[in-house]
Enzyme design. Structure first.
Site, PDB file in Angstrom:
ATOM      1  N   SER A   1      -7.139  -0.936   7.034  1.00  0.00           N
ATOM      2  CA  SER A   1      -8.614  -0.769   7.059  1.00  0.00           C
ATOM      3  C   SER A   1      -9.300  -2.108   6.802  1.00  0.00           C
ATOM      4  CB  SER A   1      -9.069   0.300   6.055  1.00  0.00           C
ATOM      5  OG  SER A   1      -8.408   0.214   4.811  1.00  0.00           O
TER       6      SER A   1
ATOM      7  N   LYS B   1       0.829  -1.225   0.000  1.00  0.00           N
ATOM      8  CA  LYS B   1       0.000   0.000   0.000  1.00  0.00           C
ATOM      9  C   LYS B   1       0.862   1.274   0.000  1.00  0.00           C
ATOM     10  CE  LYS B   1      -1.919  -1.046   3.965  1.00  0.00           C
ATOM     11  NZ  LYS B   1      -1.183  -2.295   4.265  1.00  0.00           N
TER      12      LYS B   1
HETATM   13  N1  LIG Z   1      -1.785  -5.680  15.374  1.00  0.00           N
HETATM   14  C1  LIG Z   1      -1.461  -5.082  14.228  1.00  0.00           C
HETATM   15  N2  LIG Z   1      -2.155  -5.363  13.093  1.00  0.00           N
HETATM   16  C2  LIG Z   1      -1.827  -4.752  11.941  1.00  0.00           C
HETATM   17  N3  LIG Z   1      -0.824  -3.840  11.805  1.00  0.00           N
HETATM   18  C3  LIG Z   1      -0.104  -3.527  12.908  1.00  0.00           C
HETATM   19  C4  LIG Z   1      -0.385  -4.144  14.154  1.00  0.00           C
HETATM   20  N4  LIG Z   1       0.500  -3.639  15.070  1.00  0.00           N
HETATM   21  C5  LIG Z   1       1.276  -2.757  14.430  1.00  0.00           C
HETATM   22  N5  LIG Z   1       0.929  -2.683  13.142  1.00  0.00           N
HETATM   23  C6  LIG Z   1       1.540  -1.721  12.198  1.00  0.00           C
HETATM   24  O1  LIG Z   1       0.557  -0.723  12.009  1.00  0.00           O
HETATM   25  C7  LIG Z   1       0.314  -0.489  10.627  1.00  0.00           C
HETATM   26  C8  LIG Z   1      -1.179  -0.532  10.307  1.00  0.00           C
HETATM   27  O2  LIG Z   1      -1.794   0.644  10.699  1.00  0.00           O
HETATM   28  P1  LIG Z   1      -3.210   1.043  10.068  1.00  0.00           P
HETATM   29  O3  LIG Z   1      -3.558   2.347  10.671  1.00  0.00           O
HETATM   30  O4  LIG Z   1      -3.112   0.966   8.589  1.00  0.00           O
HETATM   31  O5  LIG Z   1      -4.164  -0.119  10.598  1.00  0.00           O
HETATM   32  S1  LIG Z   1      -5.751  -0.150  10.584  1.00  0.00           S
HETATM   33  O6  LIG Z   1      -6.197   0.363   9.273  1.00  0.00           O
HETATM   34  O7  LIG Z   1      -6.244   0.683  11.673  1.00  0.00           O
HETATM   35  O8  LIG Z   1      -6.117  -1.553  10.770  1.00  0.00           O
HETATM   36  C9  LIG Z   1       0.971  -1.618   9.876  1.00  0.00           C
HETATM   37  O9  LIG Z   1       1.623  -0.958   8.801  1.00  0.00           O
HETATM   38  P2  LIG Z   1       1.615  -1.515   7.294  1.00  0.00           P
HETATM   39  O10 LIG Z   1       2.569  -2.675   7.351  1.00  0.00           O
HETATM   40  O11 LIG Z   1       2.158  -0.373   6.514  1.00  0.00           O
HETATM   41  O12 LIG Z   1       0.241  -1.903   6.873  1.00  0.00           O
HETATM   42  C10 LIG Z   1       1.940  -2.261  10.855  1.00  0.00           C
HETATM   43  O13 LIG Z   1       3.244  -1.800  10.614  1.00  0.00           O
HETATM   44  N1  LIG Z   2       4.413  -5.358  -5.791  1.00  0.00           N
HETATM   45  C1  LIG Z   2       5.471  -5.617  -5.032  1.00  0.00           C
HETATM   46  N2  LIG Z   2       6.355  -6.547  -5.388  1.00  0.00           N
HETATM   47  C2  LIG Z   2       7.425  -6.825  -4.623  1.00  0.00           C
HETATM   48  N3  LIG Z   2       7.700  -6.217  -3.451  1.00  0.00           N
HETATM   49  C3  LIG Z   2       6.849  -5.291  -3.026  1.00  0.00           C
HETATM   50  C4  LIG Z   2       5.703  -4.930  -3.784  1.00  0.00           C
HETATM   51  N4  LIG Z   2       5.023  -3.969  -3.114  1.00  0.00           N
HETATM   52  C5  LIG Z   2       5.737  -3.741  -1.978  1.00  0.00           C
HETATM   53  N5  LIG Z   2       6.828  -4.520  -1.931  1.00  0.00           N
HETATM   54  C6  LIG Z   2       7.812  -4.569  -0.835  1.00  0.00           C
HETATM   55  O1  LIG Z   2       7.098  -5.126   0.264  1.00  0.00           O
HETATM   56  C7  LIG Z   2       7.437  -4.440   1.456  1.00  0.00           C
HETATM   57  C8  LIG Z   2       6.170  -3.849   2.086  1.00  0.00           C
HETATM   58  O2  LIG Z   2       5.683  -2.809   1.265  1.00  0.00           O
HETATM   59  P1  LIG Z   2       4.833  -1.609   1.873  1.00  0.00           P
HETATM   60  O3  LIG Z   2       4.580  -0.673   0.765  1.00  0.00           O
HETATM   61  O4  LIG Z   2       5.494  -1.065   3.101  1.00  0.00           O
HETATM   62  O5  LIG Z   2       3.486  -2.368   2.279  1.00  0.00           O
HETATM   63  P2  LIG Z   2       2.290  -1.900   3.226  1.00  0.00           P
HETATM   64  O6  LIG Z   2       2.248  -0.398   3.229  1.00  0.00           O
HETATM   65  O7  LIG Z   2       1.068  -2.515   2.618  1.00  0.00           O
HETATM   66  O8  LIG Z   2       2.612  -2.472   4.573  1.00  0.00           O
HETATM   67  C9  LIG Z   2       8.487  -3.396   1.089  1.00  0.00           C
HETATM   68  O9  LIG Z   2       9.733  -3.952   1.366  1.00  0.00           O
HETATM   69  C10 LIG Z   2       8.277  -3.193  -0.392  1.00  0.00           C
HETATM   70  O10 LIG Z   2       9.479  -2.839  -1.038  1.00  0.00           O
END
Ligand SMILES: Nc1ncnc2c1ncn2[C@@H]1O[C@H](COP(=O)(O)OS(=O)(=O)O)[C@@H](OP(=O)(O)O)[C@H]1O
Ligand SMILES: Nc1ncnc2c1ncn2[C@@H]1O[C@H](COP(=O)(O)OP(=O)(O)O)[C@@H](O)[C@H]1O
Length: 221
Positions: free
Chosen positions: A124, A45
């Site tokens: 979300s 994302k």
């Molecule tokens: N329990 C749990 N579940 C999911 N994710 C967790 C949790 N604890 C910490 N994190 C970290 O928080 C990021 C997600 O935050 P969000 O605000 O996108 O979550 S939500 O939409 O309210 O569900 C998420 O970031 P992304 O990896 O970028 O999605 C995680 O790094």
């Molecule tokens: N389409 C893709 N193919 C390969 N690697 C990806 C791709 N999208 C994201 N990544 C890698 O996956 C990891 C998580 O990406 P990130 O954008 O932080 O995901 P999210 O915001 O959903 O947690 C990062 O290391 C990123 O470089």
């Protein structure tokens, strides 16, 4: 909502802005919109939203040799970042996630009303929370739900922050995909295949879709 807040809402009146939305959008040169990226942690994302942002703001679109469009006002709202400030008081229970998404939805709505293309990147996980934002944007700005689709196995193998491993070891509770649900979108405007396509390819898909569907075109209200 507290009792005090409930009582106070009776004494609040809506002020009609002097500059209308379409006047403001015309001055900007394009309309506002909310592109809502939803998907598992690690699905891509943030990476895709930031790449789209760069393509829109900096006109940084290497693959497009046909247009010389001017810069688009966009802005990334990212879960990790918002949880450092606006939502620093919230955790990951069902109620806290709902409040997180509600607050961000309200901010996104204000920003889109002001003519910004909001790139919101949040897990979300609940349909009801995403659908609430969709409804609240009706008649204000387009809401485009973008499902960043990657399997749990793929996300777990990426695990850039080591959070999946910690969740598997029981060090983090209520981790989405492990011991907390993720409800896939049923009517997403766009589904991005993050299992097999690169961030660049997927960002390109988003920008092309925006253009093909005239999402940023200003319609007179
Ligand atoms: N329990 C749990 N579940 C999911 N994710 C967790 C949790 N604890 C910490 N994190 C970290 O928080 C990021 C997600 O935050 P969000 O605000 O996108 O979550 S939500 O939409 O309210 O569900 C998420 O970031 P992304 O990896 O970028 O999605 C995680 O790094
Ligand atoms: N389409 C893709 N193919 C390969 N690697 C990806 C791709 N999208 C994201 N990544 C890698 O996956 C990891 C998580 O990406 P990130 O954008 O932080 O995901 P999210 O915001 O959903 O947690 C990062 O290391 C990123 O470089």
């Amino acid at each position: 909502m507290t009792e005090d807040a409930k009582n106070s809402t009776n004494n609040i009146t809506w002020h009609q802005p002097t500059v209308s939305r379409s006047e403001r959008w015309k001055a900007r040169g394009h309309g506002g919109a909310v592109l809502w990226f939803t998907g598992l942690s690690g699905s891509g994302k943030s990476s895709i939203a930031n790449q789209v942002d760069s393509m829109l703001v900096l006109n940084n679109n290497d693959n497009d040799t046909t247009t010389t469009t001017s810069s688009i006002h966009s802005y990334v709202l990212d879960g990790d970042n918002v949880r450092h400030g606006l939502c620093a008081d919230l955790g990951f229970s069902l109620e806290d996630r709902a409040e997180n998404i509600r607050r961000v939805g309200e901010v996104a709505k204000l920003m889109a009303d002001a003519g910004t293309v909001v790139l919101a990147a949040f897990i979300s996980p609940y349909r009801v929370d995403r659908d609430r934002i969709r409804s609240s944007l009706e008649g204000v700005a387009p809401f485009c739900e973008i499902f960043v689709q990657a399997s749990l196995g793929e996300c777990e193998s990426r695990d850039p922050k080591g959070l999946y491993q910690m969740a598997r070891e029981g060090k983090i509770k209520n981790f989405t995909g492990i011991d907390d649900p993720y409800e896939e979108p049923l009517n997403a405007e766009l589904i991005l295949d993050s299992n097999s396509k690169s961030v660049d390819e997927l960002a390109q898909e988003v920008v092309q879709w925006l253009q093909a569907n005239d999402i940023l075109k200003i319609k007179d209200s």
